[in-house]
Write a protein that holds these residues in place. Sequence first.
Motif, PDB file in Angstrom:
ATOM      1  N   ARG A 251      31.261  10.548  59.519  1.00  0.00           N
ATOM      2  CA  ARG A 251      32.675  10.876  59.336  1.00  0.00           C
ATOM      3  C   ARG A 251      33.051  10.856  57.848  1.00  0.00           C
ATOM      4  NH1 ARG A 251      37.155   9.014  58.183  1.00  0.00           N
ATOM      5  NH2 ARG A 251      36.312   6.950  57.737  1.00  0.00           N
TER       6      ARG A 251
ATOM      7  N   ARG B 194      32.875  15.929  52.089  1.00  0.00           N
ATOM      8  CA  ARG B 194      32.564  17.367  51.912  1.00  0.00           C
ATOM      9  C   ARG B 194      33.852  18.199  51.969  1.00  0.00           C
ATOM     10  NH1 ARG B 194      27.664  19.863  52.205  1.00  0.00           N
ATOM     11  NH2 ARG B 194      28.592  21.672  53.221  1.00  0.00           N
TER      12      ARG B 194
ATOM     13  N   GLU C 229      34.073  22.952  64.381  1.00  0.00           N
ATOM     14  CA  GLU C 229      33.432  22.458  63.163  1.00  0.00           C
ATOM     15  C   GLU C 229      34.471  22.044  62.131  1.00  0.00           C
ATOM     16  OE1 GLU C 229      30.902  25.262  61.367  1.00  0.00           O
ATOM     17  OE2 GLU C 229      30.097  23.850  59.884  1.00  0.00           O
TER      18      GLU C 229
ATOM     19  N   ARG D  95      36.354  18.898  63.077  1.00  0.00           N
ATOM     20  CA  ARG D  95      35.676  17.636  62.791  1.00  0.00           C
ATOM     21  C   ARG D  95      35.861  17.223  61.333  1.00  0.00           C
ATOM     22  NH1 ARG D  95      31.239  19.633  65.816  1.00  0.00           N
ATOM     23  NH2 ARG D  95      30.103  20.044  63.897  1.00  0.00           N
ATOM     24  N   TYR D  96      35.766  18.213  60.452  1.00  0.00           N
ATOM     25  CA  TYR D  96      35.941  17.901  59.027  1.00  0.00           C
ATOM     26  C   TYR D  96      37.342  17.367  58.758  1.00  0.00           C
ATOM     27  CZ  TYR D  96      31.525  19.789  57.373  1.00  0.00           C
ATOM     28  OH  TYR D  96      30.187  19.964  57.115  1.00  0.00           O
TER      29      TYR D  96
ATOM     30  N   GLN E 299      31.555  13.843  56.142  1.00  0.00           N
ATOM     31  CA  GLN E 299      32.356  15.052  56.412  1.00  0.00           C
ATOM     32  C   GLN E 299      33.655  15.037  55.624  1.00  0.00           C
ATOM     33  OE1 GLN E 299      32.634  14.767  60.684  1.00  0.00           O
ATOM     34  NE2 GLN E 299      30.955  16.220  61.011  1.00  0.00           N
TER      35      GLN E 299
END
Lengths: 184, 478
Positions: free
Chosen positions: A118, A124, B14, B17-18, A121
């Motif tokens: 998590r 990023r 996707e 989730r980010y 992510q």
Amino acid sequence: MVSKVDESRLLKRARAWEEEALLQIYDLYRPGLFRYAYRLLGQEEEAEECVAEVFARFLFALRRGQGPQRHLRAYLYRMVHNWVRDRFREHPVSPLEDVERTLLKDPVGSTTEEEAVRRWQAERLRQALRRLPPRQAKVLSLRFLQGFTFEEIAETVGTSVGAVKALQHRGLENLRRLLKEEDL
Amino acid sequence: MTRREEPWMELDEELARYFQALATEEPEVDFRRLREAREHYRAMVRALRPRGRVFWTFWKERFALMQPFFRRAFALVLVLAFIFTGSVVVVRASERALPGSPLYTIKLWQENLLLMRARSPGVRAQLHQRFAQRRIHELRDLLASGRQQESLVLLENLLYHVNALAQMAQGEPGTPPANLTADIQMLASVVGPQHQQALLETVNALYEGKRFVGVLEQRQGTVWTIDGTQVLLTPDTLVQGVPRAGDVVEVVGHSLKDGRWQAQWIRVAARAEARAPLEISIVGEVQRQGQFWRIDGHEFLLRDPALVDWLTPGTLVEVHLQWDTREETWKAVKVEPKTSYKGQVREIYGYVEALEPHRVQVNGAWWDLAPEAEIEGALQVGAYIELEVWQDAQGQWRVLEVEVENEKEEKHESGDDDEVDDGKDNLSHEETSFEENRHLSSQREDVTLEEPDYSPLEKGFVEDLSEDRDQDAEDHEE
């Protein structure tokens, strides 16, 4: 959430330099601003610095008779976003530094695998948002991180709702492309 | 959780989730630092507080936060307070306003309002009196500054207050003429003599064609001249008081086509200004001309008829004259004989030896009786008389007064009169008179009188009343 009528009255009292109203604004918006700044910056210290400076600028603007006329919340979030933008423009952060900061913040073994994913992510996405055009990044951040409506985003960005939707569309496309890049 | 709280759910899996990873990332809360940051912000708020605007911004903000009803009520109170305060300020400022000023209307309006509100007669009288005093002061200022035309309205207002006062004092409506006269008297006394003429013109403008006020210049029978206007008096004309030249008189009547006026009544409004009497004294011979007397070219009236008892034309006198401002002529207030070698008053005592219509013989000498000579008692031969003689400028001796002394014998027998007290009885009076007669004789030799009528003086009983005579007598005794 403060209604527009209450926000307008609060702003008038703040212009009259009522200490109570000014503190009320601080207490009302400071947590959200701090979270927003933290999500963009990834650092509590920098987020605190950002929020403190935003409120200082807000006071100076009021004292000069400037500052927001109606949308106080949008004004404050715009200032936070601008501060973050300026921060990374003046002091660009390399991906390696981000990883180091993440590792220092979360030492190996202290978190679960799911938590580590998590965080990875999140980091990023934070880096991808920095590489987006500012207006697209602002729209996506306010929309998906702070839960602003299109109208509120339009007030913050200073454009129309249609333009906000267009910016969101283009920003999401760019974001998908950036997240697929290996070297992000 | 609502859709708004999880906005990333509208994204593909996707991206969701980010965004979920970042959106759920919460910073650690350090309450101590949070409190410090808040205190720092509060200190900054206080340090940056704008000065001077606090009061207005505070009330402005309070006003904005009020409920609409209270806001309107508060605004109404503010407006009323402003109007009241402004009215008080304007009324105070207007108290010194003069006609011509915009504030003067407010001043009169305020006075009328006060009069309307006053119920008690006493209060109304006080107000009328106060406002009349105001008008008088204003009238003075206006007349002093030459704004006579503007004083018309002011005077009208003044008369209104004065008339109201007069009515309240009398308890019945006063007649305008009486009030006007009182007004003029009062105004003439307060505005001063330098503004009197302007005041009269103003009053006349008020009552044009019906009455006018002016200075009485001349009285000639039934035609009087008042301020250059001829005023005709009819048998019905009522003249109140004794108007004299110089007095301010009020005339009620009507103007005639020829510009003259016919008076119904005339009244003295103000007496002529009292002036310091102007006096001169002249010395000269008396010349009589009609009812006037002329001395050395000065024509004058004798104020007291008794003064002319002994005054005859040709005599040398010193006359004290006073200028009469009303009659505009000189009047003699005092006439003294000017003693000189040819102007002496003497008294001669003796028995009437002979008598003719215009002359009398005493002690052997004939004395002409002047037409103006006054004879007291029955003049007859044998009577003991006292002659008062006067020598005029030409050296002629004239008899001014003949007094028959019938009581001579009684005085002689009683022996307690003044002459006895002086140590001289009536018998010795003749001897004394002889001595004085000799003295006169020697004096006459000095002046070389040519008239033969004077020779009897040497034998007559003559008493010289002048001081020169006394001095000469002392010299003679030596």
